[in-house]
Design an enzyme around this catalytic site. Structure first.
Site, mmCIF file in Angstrom:
data_model
loop_
_atom_site.group_PDB
_atom_site.id
_atom_site.type_symbol
_atom_site.label_atom_id
_atom_site.label_comp_id
_atom_site.label_asym_id
_atom_site.label_seq_id
_atom_site.Cartn_x
_atom_site.Cartn_y
_atom_site.Cartn_z
ATOM 1 N N ASP A 31 -16.897 -20.720 -8.640
ATOM 2 C CA ASP A 31 -17.804 -20.442 -9.754
ATOM 3 C C ASP A 31 -17.880 -21.711 -10.605
ATOM 4 O O ASP A 31 -17.375 -22.773 -10.217
ATOM 5 C CB ASP A 31 -17.371 -19.193 -10.538
ATOM 6 C CG ASP A 31 -16.098 -19.407 -11.358
ATOM 7 O OD1 ASP A 31 -15.487 -20.493 -11.264
ATOM 8 O OD2 ASP A 31 -15.720 -18.470 -12.093
ATOM 9 N N CYS B 227 -11.887 -20.811 -8.924
ATOM 10 C CA CYS B 227 -12.476 -20.374 -10.191
ATOM 11 C C CYS B 227 -11.605 -20.928 -11.307
ATOM 12 O O CYS B 227 -10.922 -21.935 -11.101
ATOM 13 C CB CYS B 227 -12.642 -18.853 -10.231
ATOM 14 S SG CYS B 227 -11.125 -17.895 -10.121
ATOM 15 N N GLY B 228 -11.622 -20.314 -12.490
ATOM 16 C CA GLY B 228 -10.811 -20.847 -13.574
ATOM 17 C C GLY B 228 -9.322 -20.692 -13.303
ATOM 18 O O GLY B 228 -8.537 -21.606 -13.522
ATOM 19 N N THR B 229 -8.947 -19.507 -12.814
ATOM 20 C CA THR B 229 -7.531 -19.209 -12.566
ATOM 21 C C THR B 229 -7.195 -18.998 -11.093
ATOM 22 O O THR B 229 -6.018 -18.970 -10.737
ATOM 23 C CB THR B 229 -7.143 -17.906 -13.294
ATOM 24 O OG1 THR B 229 -7.981 -16.850 -12.775
ATOM 25 C CG2 THR B 229 -7.347 -18.015 -14.796
ATOM 26 N N GLY B 230 -8.188 -18.734 -10.279
ATOM 27 C CA GLY B 230 -7.952 -18.332 -8.883
ATOM 28 C C GLY B 230 -7.664 -16.842 -8.753
ATOM 29 O O GLY B 230 -7.541 -16.323 -7.646
ATOM 30 N N GLY C 61 -9.416 -13.964 -10.244
ATOM 31 C CA GLY C 61 -10.562 -13.077 -10.006
ATOM 32 C C GLY C 61 -11.114 -13.229 -8.604
ATOM 33 O O GLY C 61 -11.498 -12.235 -7.955
ATOM 34 N N HIS D 149 4.508 -16.588 6.059
ATOM 35 C CA HIS D 149 4.977 -15.194 6.034
ATOM 36 C C HIS D 149 3.841 -14.177 5.945
ATOM 37 O O HIS D 149 3.977 -13.075 6.460
ATOM 38 C CB HIS D 149 5.926 -14.968 4.857
ATOM 39 C CG HIS D 149 7.283 -15.586 5.057
ATOM 40 N ND1 HIS D 149 8.378 -15.237 4.305
ATOM 41 C CD2 HIS D 149 7.715 -16.535 5.928
ATOM 42 C CE1 HIS D 149 9.435 -15.943 4.701
ATOM 43 N NE2 HIS D 149 9.050 -16.751 5.679
ATOM 44 N N ASN D 150 2.780 -14.529 5.240
ATOM 45 C CA ASN D 150 1.736 -13.531 4.948
ATOM 46 C C ASN D 150 0.469 -13.725 5.763
ATOM 47 O O ASN D 150 -0.449 -12.913 5.658
ATOM 48 C CB ASN D 150 1.385 -13.554 3.457
ATOM 49 C CG ASN D 150 2.616 -13.498 2.569
ATOM 50 O OD1 ASN D 150 2.903 -14.436 1.830
ATOM 51 N ND2 ASN D 150 3.378 -12.422 2.653
ATOM 52 N N ARG E 263 -8.481 -24.355 -14.039
ATOM 53 C CA ARG E 263 -7.921 -24.387 -15.395
ATOM 54 C C ARG E 263 -6.395 -24.297 -15.349
ATOM 55 O O ARG E 263 -5.745 -24.278 -16.391
ATOM 56 C CB ARG E 263 -8.509 -23.238 -16.227
ATOM 57 C CG ARG E 263 -10.007 -23.395 -16.474
ATOM 58 C CD ARG E 263 -10.614 -22.164 -17.122
ATOM 59 N NE ARG E 263 -12.058 -22.346 -17.311
ATOM 60 C CZ ARG E 263 -12.908 -21.352 -17.574
ATOM 61 N NH1 ARG E 263 -12.457 -20.109 -17.691
ATOM 62 N NH2 ARG E 263 -14.199 -21.596 -17.716
ATOM 63 N N ARG F 270 8.920 -10.931 12.777
ATOM 64 C CA ARG F 270 8.990 -9.779 11.869
ATOM 65 C C ARG F 270 7.831 -9.760 10.882
ATOM 66 O O ARG F 270 7.456 -8.695 10.371
ATOM 67 C CB ARG F 270 10.325 -9.777 11.113
ATOM 68 C CG ARG F 270 10.493 -10.918 10.126
ATOM 69 C CD ARG F 270 11.891 -10.977 9.532
ATOM 70 N NE ARG F 270 12.021 -11.955 8.474
ATOM 71 C CZ ARG F 270 12.159 -13.276 8.677
ATOM 72 N NH1 ARG F 270 12.151 -13.762 9.899
ATOM 73 N NH2 ARG F 270 12.279 -14.105 7.649
ATOM 74 N N HIS F 271 7.246 -10.939 10.639
ATOM 75 C CA HIS F 271 6.144 -11.001 9.672
ATOM 76 C C HIS F 271 4.875 -10.353 10.218
ATOM 77 O O HIS F 271 4.036 -9.892 9.455
ATOM 78 C CB HIS F 271 5.874 -12.454 9.281
ATOM 79 C CG HIS F 271 7.087 -13.128 8.717
ATOM 80 N ND1 HIS F 271 7.695 -12.704 7.557
ATOM 81 C CD2 HIS F 271 7.824 -14.171 9.179
ATOM 82 C CE1 HIS F 271 8.755 -13.468 7.314
ATOM 83 N NE2 HIS F 271 8.859 -14.354 8.293
ATOM 84 N N ARG G 263 4.855 -6.767 9.209
ATOM 85 C CA ARG G 263 4.653 -6.587 7.764
ATOM 86 C C ARG G 263 3.212 -6.879 7.350
ATOM 87 O O ARG G 263 2.655 -6.200 6.473
ATOM 88 C CB ARG G 263 5.637 -7.473 6.995
ATOM 89 C CG ARG G 263 7.065 -7.000 7.200
ATOM 90 C CD ARG G 263 8.086 -8.003 6.780
ATOM 91 N NE ARG G 263 9.429 -7.518 7.074
ATOM 92 C CZ ARG G 263 10.515 -8.286 7.072
ATOM 93 N NH1 ARG G 263 10.418 -9.575 6.769
ATOM 94 N NH2 ARG G 263 11.683 -7.777 7.366
HETATM 95 C C1 RB5 Z 1 -14.755 -17.695 -15.822
HETATM 96 O O1 RB5 Z 1 -14.767 -17.845 -17.198
HETATM 97 C C2 RB5 Z 1 -13.400 -17.186 -15.359
HETATM 98 O O2 RB5 Z 1 -13.189 -15.885 -15.825
HETATM 99 C C3 RB5 Z 1 -13.292 -17.236 -13.862
HETATM 100 O O3 RB5 Z 1 -13.512 -18.545 -13.438
HETATM 101 C C4 RB5 Z 1 -11.956 -16.855 -13.265
HETATM 102 O O4 RB5 Z 1 -10.909 -17.520 -13.897
HETATM 103 C C5 RB5 Z 1 -11.698 -15.428 -13.114
HETATM 104 O O5 RB5 Z 1 -10.663 -14.987 -12.582
#
Ligand code: RB5
Length: 146
Positions: free
Chosen positions: A8, A65-68, A70, A98-99, A109, A132-133, A136
């Site tokens: 995004d 995205c900002g945090t990864g 969402g 493992h996953n 961010r 084993r993985h 799971r």
């Molecule tokens: C966008 O502002 C922010 O919410 C999106 O990039 C992301 O971090 C959501 O998880």
């Protein structure tokens, strides 16, 4: 491997440098957007990547995205994939070993470009260990019926 990549507006600063790294390691890379800094809804891009893997047109995904966070939440609901949010190299390696994770999500961010490239390198260098993985991971995919 065939990678599909999307972001995004908040993840856009990491996309180019990570696509370059994938290409430098001889992966085929398809960019599913977004291409500009205009604000967009990240779930739409997560779904595109998850569905490409589900359809078999790609092997692996990268979502930014900002945090990864969402992106991973949306991708995991959209298709039977294993998307993980990672901000350190150890977790990136474990997610593969493992996953058997197949979508790497990172937040622009949270991590800067140098750390993000190191995380991607750790992910690319690791392989699913099976054994084993395997059982799971299968249980994860069938968690509704456990
Ligand atoms: C966008 O502002 C922010 O919410 C999106 O990039 C992301 O971090 C959501 O998880």
């Amino acid at each position: 491997m065939r990678y599909v990549v999307a972001c995004d507006h908040a993840g856009l600063p990491l996309k180019g440098i990570l696509m370059e790294e994938l290409e430098a390691q001889d992966h085929r890379v398809e960019d599913l957007g977004t291409m500009t800094e205009e604000s967009v809804d990240y779930p739409l891009f997560a779904v595109k990547v998850a569905r490409a893997i589900e359809a078999g047109t790609a092997d692996m995904g990268l979502l930014l995205c900002g945090t990864g966070i969402g992106m991973a939440l949306a991708a995991n609901r959209a298709a039977p994939v294993r998307a993980v949010t990672v901000s350190d190299c150890f977790s990136a390696r474990m997610a593969r070993e493992h996953n058997d994770a197949n979508i790497l999500c990172m937040g622009a961010r949270v991590v800067g470009p140098g750390v993000a490239v190191d995380i991607l390198r750790s992910w690319l260098a690791a392989e699913f260990q099976g054994g084993r993985h395997t059982r799971r991971v299968q249980m994860i995919m069938e968690a509704e019926s456990l």
